[in-house]
Design a protein around this motif. Structure first.
Motif, mmCIF file in Angstrom:
data_model
loop_
_atom_site.group_PDB
_atom_site.id
_atom_site.type_symbol
_atom_site.label_atom_id
_atom_site.label_comp_id
_atom_site.label_asym_id
_atom_site.label_seq_id
_atom_site.Cartn_x
_atom_site.Cartn_y
_atom_site.Cartn_z
ATOM 1 N N ALA A 226 -4.941 -2.012 1.432
ATOM 2 C CA ALA A 226 -4.684 -1.394 0.130
ATOM 3 C C ALA A 226 -4.000 -2.377 -0.814
ATOM 4 C CB ALA A 226 -3.833 -0.140 0.312
ATOM 5 N N VAL A 227 -3.052 -3.157 -0.306
ATOM 6 C CA VAL A 227 -2.356 -4.136 -1.150
ATOM 7 C C VAL A 227 -3.309 -5.232 -1.600
ATOM 8 C CG1 VAL A 227 -0.534 -5.877 -1.164
ATOM 9 C CG2 VAL A 227 -0.109 -3.651 -0.129
ATOM 10 N N GLN A 228 -4.197 -5.689 -0.732
ATOM 11 C CA GLN A 228 -5.170 -6.703 -1.112
ATOM 12 C C GLN A 228 -6.124 -6.186 -2.187
ATOM 13 O OE1 GLN A 228 -7.029 -7.839 2.561
ATOM 14 N NE2 GLN A 228 -5.231 -8.981 3.323
ATOM 15 N N THR A 229 -6.514 -4.915 -2.082
ATOM 16 C CA THR A 229 -7.384 -4.330 -3.115
ATOM 17 C C THR A 229 -6.679 -4.294 -4.457
ATOM 18 O OG1 THR A 229 -8.468 -2.960 -1.438
ATOM 19 C CG2 THR A 229 -8.731 -2.305 -3.742
ATOM 20 N N LEU A 230 -5.406 -3.871 -4.456
ATOM 21 C CA LEU A 230 -4.641 -3.828 -5.705
ATOM 22 C C LEU A 230 -4.432 -5.224 -6.266
ATOM 23 C CD1 LEU A 230 -3.100 -2.004 -7.671
ATOM 24 C CD2 LEU A 230 -1.083 -2.270 -6.231
ATOM 25 N N SER A 231 -4.135 -6.180 -5.407
ATOM 26 C CA SER A 231 -3.942 -7.551 -5.867
ATOM 27 C C SER A 231 -5.234 -8.138 -6.429
ATOM 28 C CB SER A 231 -3.441 -8.419 -4.711
ATOM 29 O OG SER A 231 -3.278 -9.760 -5.111
ATOM 30 N N GLY A 232 -6.381 -7.751 -5.855
ATOM 31 C CA GLY A 232 -7.656 -8.221 -6.386
ATOM 32 C C GLY A 232 -7.923 -7.716 -7.791
ATOM 33 N N SER A 295 3.775 -1.419 -18.438
ATOM 34 C CA SER A 295 3.699 -0.050 -17.915
ATOM 35 C C SER A 295 2.363 0.598 -18.246
ATOM 36 C CB SER A 295 4.846 0.787 -18.491
ATOM 37 O OG SER A 295 4.776 2.127 -18.044
ATOM 38 N N GLY A 296 1.865 0.386 -19.475
ATOM 39 C CA GLY A 296 0.564 0.941 -19.843
ATOM 40 C C GLY A 296 -0.565 0.332 -19.035
ATOM 41 N N TYR A 297 -0.469 -0.967 -18.762
ATOM 42 C CA TYR A 297 -1.500 -1.626 -17.958
ATOM 43 C C TYR A 297 -1.525 -1.076 -16.532
ATOM 44 C CZ TYR A 297 -3.584 -5.252 -15.045
ATOM 45 O OH TYR A 297 -4.337 -5.920 -14.109
ATOM 46 N N ILE A 298 -0.361 -0.903 -15.913
ATOM 47 C CA ILE A 298 -0.306 -0.366 -14.556
ATOM 48 C C ILE A 298 -0.820 1.070 -14.522
ATOM 49 C CG2 ILE A 298 1.238 0.241 -12.652
ATOM 50 C CD1 ILE A 298 0.717 -2.734 -12.950
ATOM 51 N N GLY A 299 -0.522 1.839 -15.549
ATOM 52 C CA GLY A 299 -1.054 3.204 -15.605
ATOM 53 C C GLY A 299 -2.575 3.220 -15.642
ATOM 54 N N THR A 300 -3.178 2.292 -16.385
ATOM 55 C CA THR A 300 -4.635 2.208 -16.422
ATOM 56 C C THR A 300 -5.204 1.801 -15.072
ATOM 57 O OG1 THR A 300 -4.538 1.580 -18.761
ATOM 58 C CG2 THR A 300 -6.580 1.111 -17.589
ATOM 59 N N VAL A 301 -4.537 0.854 -14.416
ATOM 60 C CA VAL A 301 -5.003 0.414 -13.091
ATOM 61 C C VAL A 301 -4.908 1.553 -12.082
ATOM 62 C CG1 VAL A 301 -4.533 -1.167 -11.186
ATOM 63 C CG2 VAL A 301 -4.468 -1.999 -13.527
ATOM 64 N N MET A 302 -3.848 2.348 -12.156
ATOM 65 C CA MET A 302 -3.708 3.468 -11.214
ATOM 66 C C MET A 302 -4.810 4.511 -11.389
ATOM 67 S SD MET A 302 -1.214 2.792 -9.221
ATOM 68 C CE MET A 302 -1.699 1.054 -9.350
ATOM 69 N N ASP A 303 -5.260 4.703 -12.626
ATOM 70 C CA ASP A 303 -6.369 5.635 -12.865
ATOM 71 C C ASP A 303 -7.687 5.073 -12.340
ATOM 72 O OD1 ASP A 303 -4.612 7.357 -14.067
ATOM 73 O OD2 ASP A 303 -5.045 6.658 -16.099
ATOM 74 N N TYR A 304 -7.802 3.756 -12.333
ATOM 75 C CA TYR A 304 -9.061 3.121 -11.940
ATOM 76 C C TYR A 304 -9.135 2.816 -10.449
ATOM 77 C CZ TYR A 304 -12.432 -0.698 -11.435
ATOM 78 O OH TYR A 304 -13.443 -1.499 -11.016
ATOM 79 N N ILE A 305 -7.977 2.538 -9.824
ATOM 80 C CA ILE A 305 -7.970 2.019 -8.460
ATOM 81 C C ILE A 305 -8.527 3.020 -7.457
ATOM 82 C CG2 ILE A 305 -5.652 2.828 -7.891
ATOM 83 C CD1 ILE A 305 -7.146 -0.601 -6.993
ATOM 84 N N GLY A 306 -8.365 4.325 -7.722
ATOM 85 C CA GLY A 306 -8.861 5.316 -6.765
ATOM 86 C C GLY A 306 -10.364 5.402 -6.691
ATOM 87 N N LYS A 307 -11.092 4.791 -7.653
ATOM 88 C CA LYS A 307 -12.547 4.858 -7.674
ATOM 89 C C LYS A 307 -13.201 3.652 -7.004
ATOM 90 C CE LYS A 307 -12.456 7.422 -11.999
ATOM 91 N NZ LYS A 307 -12.904 7.484 -13.411
ATOM 92 N N ILE A 308 -12.394 2.711 -6.546
ATOM 93 C CA ILE A 308 -12.958 1.519 -5.913
ATOM 94 C C ILE A 308 -13.310 1.833 -4.457
ATOM 95 C CG2 ILE A 308 -12.488 -0.859 -5.254
ATOM 96 C CD1 ILE A 308 -10.677 -1.102 -7.626
#
Length: 308
Positions: A226-232, A295-308
């Motif tokens: 999971a950490v590697q996916t987020l880092s990618g 903070s806004g960037y991380i919020g966008t990533v959190m919305d997107y990361i669950g679809k990978i």
């Protein structure tokens, strides 16, 4: 007045349908929520930094706008009713001693009188020539069937609802204590996404591009994935900014063979004691804008990361 109201309602209905269709398309194809301000801020950030955006994204925006405008044009354009006049090719016959044109009503009445007299004459002739057989002209009706009404009562088995219900864990409730630990220490909570089938207990950010991510009762190998996916995702979307990821697992099944880059805690209280010793330092006035963008960037990533 009613036509104007109908046109307004039809136009709103069409715009709503196009909006819903566009939302489904952008979420499915690009992971982009058109109702999210953070997603538009991230798009502006990507465009401002000169990063590549798929051409199909802009093509989809143009198609959605053209579809909405064309649909409104077709639905709201005026419609004209066509009236077809049928003209008779047969002229009225002329008779001597009568008016040149006889009304159609008089012709119809004459035809009905003639037909009625002919029918009466034929019926009287038939009655006089036919022998008296005692059979009336009205046909005998068959006897009426009296079918009793049968009421069927079926016993429906009752299944206890408690046995059929399946309890699902709610991360917001189950990991509320972990979220409270980071918020009490001054960190900003950013969600509990599921990354590569790993339910994350908390994602929190702090000053200096620090990101905390942790889970409960999962293997360290799953947490590393999971950490590697987020880092990618960070590597693909950011160039000059480095985000410091600090991962942890509570009550990991393989805690004895834990890697050095993932913190291990036996309980939530151990995590609380550790985070209380490393609280977040609030950003100063000069760093406030950068932290809001982060903070806004991380919020966008959190919305997107669950679809990978």
């Amino acid at each position: 007045m009613m036509n104007k109201i109908n046109n307004i309602l039809i136009g709103l209905l069409w715009l709503l349908a196009v909006t819903l269709g566009s939302t489904f398309w952008f979420n499915t194809m690009f992971g982009f929520n058109i109702f999210s301000i953070q997603h538009w801020q991230h798009l502006a950030y990507v465009q401002a930094t000169g990063q590549t955006v798929k051409p199909t994204f802009y093509i989809s925006v143009v198609i959605a706008v053209l579809l909405a405008m064309f649909g409104l044009y077709k639905l709201l354009q005026p419609r004209f009713r066509k009236t077809v006049l049928q003209l008779s090719d047969n002229p009225m016959p002329e008779h001597q001693g009568t008016s040149p044109q006889m009304p159609a009503i008089q012709q119809t009445q004459q035809y009905e009188n003639t037909a009625s007299a002919s029918t009466t004459s034929q019926m009287s002739t038939t009655d006089n020539n036919s022998p008296d057989t005692g059979i009336t002209s009205t046909a005998d009706r068959p006897p009426r069937l009296n079918i009793p009404t049968i009421t069927r009562t079926e016993t429906v088995p009752r299944v206890p609802l408690a046995a059929a219900q399946i309890t699902h864990k709610n991360p917001e409730t189950e990991y509320a204590d972990i979220r409270n630990i980071f918020e009490s220490a001054g960190y900003v909570f950013k969600g509990m996404p599921k990354i590569k089938n790993v339910q994350i207990a908390t994602v929190a950010i702090g000053t200096g591009e620090i990101l905390w991510i942790g889970a409960v009762d999962v293997k360290n190998s799953d947490m590393q994935r999971a950490v590697q996916t987020l880092s990618g995702v960070f590597t693909d979307t950011l160039e000059d900014i480095e985000i410091h990821i600090r991962a942890f697992v509570i009550a990991a099944p393989d805690a004895a063979n834990a890697p050095s880059d993932i913190l291990q805690f036996a309980s939530v209280e151990d995590l609380r004691n550790y985070i209380n010793d490393v609280p977040n330092t609030p950003p100063d006035a000069d760093e406030a804008d950068n932290f809001d963008a982060y903070s806004g960037y991380i919020g966008t990533v959190m919305d997107y990361i669950g679809k990978i």
